[in-house]
Each structure stands twice: as structure tokens, then as C-alpha cells.
Design a protein around this motif. Structure first.
Motif, PDB file in Angstrom:
ATOM      1  N   ASP A  77       0.973  -1.302  -0.141  1.00 49.29           N
ATOM      2  CA  ASP A  77       0.060   0.012  -0.143  1.00 49.29           C
ATOM      3  C   ASP A  77       0.976   1.331   0.126  1.00 49.29           C
ATOM      4  OD1 ASP A  77      -2.790   1.086   0.055  1.00 49.29           O
ATOM      5  OD2 ASP A  77      -2.093   1.892   2.165  1.00 49.29           O
ATOM      6  N   TYR A  78       2.061   1.135   0.624  1.00 50.96           N
ATOM      7  CA  TYR A  78       2.844   2.435   0.879  1.00 50.96           C
ATOM      8  C   TYR A  78       3.493   2.677  -0.745  1.00 50.96           C
ATOM      9  CZ  TYR A  78       6.136   5.890   2.488  1.00 50.96           C
ATOM     10  OH  TYR A  78       7.045   7.053   2.683  1.00 50.96           O
ATOM     11  N   GLN A  79       3.819   1.694  -1.250  1.00 57.29           N
ATOM     12  CA  GLN A  79       4.424   1.890  -2.670  1.00 57.29           C
ATOM     13  C   GLN A  79       3.391   2.367  -3.642  1.00 57.29           C
ATOM     14  OE1 GLN A  79       7.670   1.770  -3.694  1.00 57.29           O
ATOM     15  NE2 GLN A  79       7.973   1.426  -1.712  1.00 57.29           N
ATOM     16  N   VAL A  80       2.190   1.829  -3.442  1.00 47.85           N
ATOM     17  CA  VAL A  80       1.038   2.530  -4.196  1.00 47.85           C
ATOM     18  C   VAL A  80       0.774   3.896  -3.969  1.00 47.85           C
ATOM     19  CG1 VAL A  80      -1.388   2.431  -4.758  1.00 47.85           C
ATOM     20  CG2 VAL A  80      -0.346   0.088  -4.672  1.00 47.85           C
ATOM     21  N   MET A  81       0.836   4.183  -2.818  1.00 48.01           N
ATOM     22  CA  MET A  81       0.567   5.584  -2.554  1.00 48.01           C
ATOM     23  C   MET A  81       1.854   6.418  -2.995  1.00 48.01           C
ATOM     24  SD  MET A  81       1.565   8.336   0.002  1.00 48.01           S
ATOM     25  CE  MET A  81       2.457   7.426   1.131  1.00 48.01           C
ATOM     26  N   LEU A  82       2.737   6.032  -2.937  1.00 48.19           N
ATOM     27  CA  LEU A  82       4.054   6.627  -3.559  1.00 48.19           C
ATOM     28  C   LEU A  82       3.868   6.889  -4.837  1.00 48.19           C
ATOM     29  CD1 LEU A  82       7.015   5.555  -1.500  1.00 48.19           C
ATOM     30  CD2 LEU A  82       5.902   7.575  -0.998  1.00 48.19           C
ATOM     31  N   ALA A 123       4.580 -11.804  -1.017  1.00 46.83           N
ATOM     32  CA  ALA A 123       3.675 -11.899   0.155  1.00 46.83           C
ATOM     33  C   ALA A 123       2.621 -13.051  -0.250  1.00 46.83           C
ATOM     34  CB  ALA A 123       3.239 -10.656   0.697  1.00 46.83           C
ATOM     35  N   ALA A 124       2.197 -12.672  -1.544  1.00 48.78           N
ATOM     36  CA  ALA A 124       1.255 -13.795  -1.777  1.00 48.78           C
ATOM     37  C   ALA A 124       1.744 -15.136  -1.731  1.00 48.78           C
ATOM     38  CB  ALA A 124       0.376 -13.469  -2.949  1.00 48.78           C
ATOM     39  N   ASP A 125       3.002 -15.380  -2.280  1.00 51.50           N
ATOM     40  CA  ASP A 125       3.676 -16.744  -2.123  1.00 51.50           C
ATOM     41  C   ASP A 125       3.944 -17.156  -0.827  1.00 51.50           C
ATOM     42  OD1 ASP A 125       3.948 -16.564  -5.084  1.00 51.50           O
ATOM     43  OD2 ASP A 125       5.955 -15.721  -4.866  1.00 51.50           O
ATOM     44  N   ARG A 126       3.985 -16.507   0.000  1.00 49.52           N
ATOM     45  CA  ARG A 126       4.272 -16.708   1.572  1.00 49.52           C
ATOM     46  C   ARG A 126       2.885 -16.839   2.234  1.00 49.52           C
ATOM     47  NH1 ARG A 126       7.310 -12.889   3.859  1.00 49.52           N
ATOM     48  NH2 ARG A 126       7.210 -11.723   2.004  1.00 49.52           N
ATOM     49  N   ARG A 127       1.801 -16.537   1.311  1.00 46.02           N
ATOM     50  CA  ARG A 127       0.455 -16.283   2.031  1.00 46.02           C
ATOM     51  C   ARG A 127       0.359 -15.341   3.350  1.00 46.02           C
ATOM     52  NH1 ARG A 127      -2.506 -21.995   1.099  1.00 46.02           N
ATOM     53  NH2 ARG A 127      -1.159 -22.696  -0.618  1.00 46.02           N
ATOM     54  N   LYS A 128       1.043 -14.128   2.976  1.00 47.61           N
ATOM     55  CA  LYS A 128       0.874 -13.335   3.908  1.00 47.61           C
ATOM     56  C   LYS A 128       0.420 -11.821   3.400  1.00 47.61           C
ATOM     57  CE  LYS A 128       4.497 -14.735   6.910  1.00 47.61           C
ATOM     58  NZ  LYS A 128       5.669 -14.153   7.830  1.00 47.61           N
ATOM     59  N   PHE A 129      -0.442 -11.918   2.275  1.00 41.50           N
ATOM     60  CA  PHE A 129      -0.971 -10.803   1.435  1.00 41.50           C
ATOM     61  C   PHE A 129      -2.235 -10.663   1.820  1.00 41.50           C
ATOM     62  CE2 PHE A 129      -2.613  -8.639  -2.362  1.00 41.50           C
ATOM     63  CZ  PHE A 129      -1.919  -7.396  -2.080  1.00 41.50           C
ATOM     64  N   ASN A 130      -2.740  -9.519   2.333  1.00 40.10           N
ATOM     65  CA  ASN A 130      -4.113  -9.296   2.381  1.00 40.10           C
ATOM     66  C   ASN A 130      -4.796  -8.086   1.619  1.00 40.10           C
ATOM     67  OD1 ASN A 130      -6.511  -8.497   3.598  1.00 40.10           O
ATOM     68  ND2 ASN A 130      -5.952  -8.383   5.864  1.00 40.10           N
ATOM     69  N   ALA A 131      -5.364  -8.299   0.639  1.00 41.84           N
ATOM     70  CA  ALA A 131      -5.683  -7.346  -0.493  1.00 41.84           C
ATOM     71  C   ALA A 131      -6.496  -6.331   0.233  1.00 41.84           C
ATOM     72  CB  ALA A 131      -6.300  -8.011  -1.616  1.00 41.84           C
ATOM     73  N   SER A 132      -7.117  -6.633   1.319  1.00 40.80           N
ATOM     74  CA  SER A 132      -8.021  -5.509   1.769  1.00 40.80           C
ATOM     75  C   SER A 132      -7.299  -4.363   2.313  1.00 40.80           C
ATOM     76  CB  SER A 132      -9.027  -6.114   2.925  1.00 40.80           C
ATOM     77  OG  SER A 132      -8.176  -6.716   3.866  1.00 40.80           O
ATOM     78  N   LYS A 133      -5.987  -4.687   2.605  1.00 45.32           N
ATOM     79  CA  LYS A 133      -5.160  -3.508   3.119  1.00 45.32           C
ATOM     80  C   LYS A 133      -4.558  -2.754   2.181  1.00 45.32           C
ATOM     81  CE  LYS A 133      -5.069  -5.307   7.602  1.00 45.32           C
ATOM     82  NZ  LYS A 133      -5.637  -4.533   8.668  1.00 45.32           N
ATOM     83  N   VAL A 134      -4.934  -2.710   0.891  1.00 45.86           N
ATOM     84  CA  VAL A 134      -4.402  -2.000  -0.126  1.00 45.86           C
ATOM     85  C   VAL A 134      -5.536  -1.095  -0.701  1.00 45.86           C
ATOM     86  CG1 VAL A 134      -3.126  -2.035  -2.301  1.00 45.86           C
ATOM     87  CG2 VAL A 134      -2.405  -3.848  -0.342  1.00 45.86           C
ATOM     88  N   ARG A 135      -5.131   0.076  -0.991  1.00 41.71           N
ATOM     89  CA  ARG A 135      -6.080   1.062  -1.579  1.00 41.71           C
ATOM     90  C   ARG A 135      -6.064   0.894  -3.024  1.00 41.71           C
ATOM     91  NH1 ARG A 135      -7.299   6.109   1.059  1.00 41.71           N
ATOM     92  NH2 ARG A 135      -8.378   6.264  -0.789  1.00 41.71           N
ATOM     93  N   ARG A 136      -6.950  -0.116  -3.461  1.00 45.02           N
ATOM     94  CA  ARG A 136      -7.023  -0.447  -5.036  1.00 45.02           C
ATOM     95  C   ARG A 136      -7.853   0.902  -5.795  1.00 45.02           C
ATOM     96  NH1 ARG A 136     -11.588  -2.654  -7.483  1.00 45.02           N
ATOM     97  NH2 ARG A 136     -10.437  -3.840  -8.876  1.00 45.02           N
ATOM     98  N   ASP A 137      -8.570   1.524  -5.038  1.00 44.43           N
ATOM     99  CA  ASP A 137      -9.182   2.595  -5.830  1.00 44.43           C
ATOM    100  C   ASP A 137      -8.209   3.699  -6.255  1.00 44.43           C
ATOM    101  OD1 ASP A 137      -8.664   3.128  -2.742  1.00 44.43           O
ATOM    102  OD2 ASP A 137      -9.762   5.364  -3.265  1.00 44.43           O
ATOM    103  N   ARG A 138      -7.013   3.599  -5.346  1.00 42.35           N
ATOM    104  CA  ARG A 138      -5.688   4.705  -6.108  1.00 42.35           C
ATOM    105  C   ARG A 138      -5.355   4.196  -7.350  1.00 42.35           C
ATOM    106  NH1 ARG A 138      -2.737   5.664  -0.352  1.00 42.35           N
ATOM    107  NH2 ARG A 138      -4.082   7.279   0.631  1.00 42.35           N
ATOM    108  N   LEU A 139      -5.140   2.794  -7.420  1.00 45.09           N
ATOM    109  CA  LEU A 139      -4.540   2.452  -8.763  1.00 45.09           C
ATOM    110  C   LEU A 139      -5.790   2.719  -9.865  1.00 45.09           C
ATOM    111  CD1 LEU A 139      -3.021  -1.001  -7.469  1.00 45.09           C
ATOM    112  CD2 LEU A 139      -1.806   1.148  -8.357  1.00 45.09           C
TER     113      LEU A 139
END
Length: 177
Positions: A77-82, A123-139
Motif C-alpha cells: 500500500d505504501y508503494q501504491v501511495m508513493l 507476500a502472496a507466495d508466502r500467504r501473507k498478502f491481505n488485499a483488503s489492506k491495499v487501496r485499490r481505488d488509488r490504482l
């Protein structure tokens, strides 16, 4: 009296919490409506841009703040924001007729979106990715703004705009459907 004031404060707090959530919904855009990046990305703004004396301090500050994103999804999310801020910076530079600086800024945005993709994949490969924590609306809104910028930007920025848009789209398609 104490119960009444608690009820009023609770109600006001509820509206304050609910309103920003509705601002996160994806924006719809018709072809004849001009894009207002302030509305699309509020409260984000470009701030200092490439060429400003304080720009290197801004980059340093962002790198330091990035160290405090501990969760894998927060890092994405931080990289998306940047990347979003870089697109806003590129928009400002395009309006100021500074295409060379806009090109550098667009490359930074593209790199931010690419890094977000790599972090999401890892993160997804290690099953640690939570898509709900990323602001997809920004993208989604970045794609809308880039399409708008392509109409007004110099033609030599077209590839850079496409690269940033494609990197944002790739992240959306693969990890934020």
C-alpha cells in the motif's frame, strides 16, 4: 446531560468515520467530464516535485517512513501511495511544461508500482498478502488520470505514461481484483 453529550459526540464520530470510507469508492468518469485530481486523490497532493531544492529531502523522508511499514500488505500500500503521488507530481510538471522532469517522475511512479507488484507477489507466495489492506481505488484512479494526461501531455511522455499505467494495471489484475 452527560448521556446526551455522549450521544451527540458518538453520532458526529460515526459520520466522520463513515464519510471517508465513501470517498474511497472508485470514481466513475465520463469522457466529457474534466478530471479533477484533487477530488480523485484527496488528501494526496504532489507536494515538492522534481527540480525543487527540497525534493531530495522529500525522497529521503519517504524512504525513512517506508521503514515503518512492517506488514507485507502495508508495504504494498505504501508503494501504491508513493506511485500515486508521483503521478500527481507528473501531472503538475506537465501543466508547468517541464516534460523532462515529468519523465523522471513518471519513471519513479512506474518503479513504485513495479515494486508494489513484487512485494505483493512475494507476500502472496508466502500467504501473507491481505488485499483488503491495499487501496485499490488509488490504482483505478491513477489509470483514469493517466488516460486524461495522455491527451494533454507531450507525445514523448506517452510511453512513460503507458508504462506507469500498465504497472498499476498488472497489480490490480493479479493481486487486487
Amino acid at each position: 446531560m452527560k448521556k446526551l453529550s455522549s450521544l451527540i459526540i458518538s453520532t458526529l464520530f460515526l459520520f466522520a468515520v463513515v464519510s471517508p470510507a465513501s470517498a474511497q469508492e472508485s470514481a466513475t468518469h465520463s469522457a466529457d467530464t474534466p478530471i479533477d485530481s484533487y477530488t480523485l486523490f484527496w488528501p494526496l497532493s504532489p507536494g515538492k516535485t522534481e527540480g525543487n531544492k527540497l525534493y531530495s529531502l522529500k525522497i529521503l523522508k519517504e524512504n525513512v517512513l517506508g521503514l515503518f511499514a512492517f506488514n507485507e500488505s502495508e508495504k504494498v500500500d505504501y508503494q501504491v501511495m508513493l506511485g500515486t503521488k508521483r503521478i500527481l507530481g507528473a501531472e503538475k510538471l506537465i501543466k508547468e511544461n517541464k516534460p523532462d522532469m515529468a519523465k523522471k517522475t513518471l519513471n519513479r511512479a512506474s518503479n513504485n508500482f513495479s515494486k508494489a507488484y513484487s512485494l505483493a507477489k512475494s507476500a502472496a507466495d508466502r500467504r501473507k498478502f491481505n488485499a483488503s489492506k491495499v487501496r485499490r481505488d488509488r490504482l483505478i484512479n491513477v489509470k483514469i488520470l493517466i488516460d486524461s494526461l495522455k491527451a494533454s501531455a507531450p507525445s514523448d511522455l506517452s510511453n512513460d505514461l503507458d508504462m506507469a499505467k500498465n504497472n498499476a494495471q498488472r497489480l490490480l489484475a493479479d493481486y487486487l481484483p
